[in-house]
Design a protein around this motif. Sequence first.
Motif: not given
Ligand SMILES: [Zn+2]
Length: 255
Positions: A42-47, A28-35
């Motif tokens: 990180l997911c694209g949007s957090c990045w 999962h994303c290190l910030v928002c925990r999305s898969r």
């Molecule tokens: Zn994220």
Amino acid sequence: MRSLERKSNRRILSILIESSLDQVLPPHCLVCRSRLQDSGKLCGSCWREIRFITKPVCYCLGTPLPYAIDPATLSAAALARKTSYTRARVVGAYDQVLRKLVHDYKFRDKVELTNFFVPLLIQAGAELLREAEQISAVPLNRWRLWSRRYNQSALLAKSLSKECQINYDAFLLKRVKRTRSQIGLTYRQRLKNVSGAFLVPENKSDLVQDKRILLIDDVVTTGSTVEACANALLKSGAKSVDVLAIARVLYPQSN
Ligand SMILES: [Zn+2]
């Protein structure tokens, strides 16, 4: 003391639960925990939310500049405030995503974030790492080290040293004065607070003499702590001191 022990036990238990969950749950994303497909990312949007600090920057403070005539251009803040260190560089601004990641790294025992931060530091500090002869980290005081059990800046420094083949000594700088919290203090007050708080032990002076030192910190707020560390290193004979950190607090007047 007993309540501290209980607190520490609860913390260890929560880490064990979290790390077991991490092994069972999908990445999962290190910030928002999305898969995600891979772990530790990180997911694209957090990045996209990270405010990376890239050139042009102030040669000394490393803060973003709207334009720079040449790489040695100094910001108004750098012209107004002479620093002991030569250059500071950071990955990005201390807000949103980087703030959450640094907070997890410092206070939630996410030591595995070292692997996330180090490649970013190598990129942000490429010029500094090329010239560095010795790596050092901002030390925690004994009490903080005991309560947190690790120094996040030292973890980064050790890993950078290994990746970049540069000497690192965990005890190059020693904190000799317990300082009050810097929160809410101005730059001048912070500088006074940390003045004389660090020194290079005599048995380490050979590692510092005539060396270009790269000092690692997690977050540069006003720069007073790295300034005090740089002063101690220069006093002990360092040729120069550069600073590399994950993030920097950007004040309106710091550009
Ligand atoms: Zn994220």
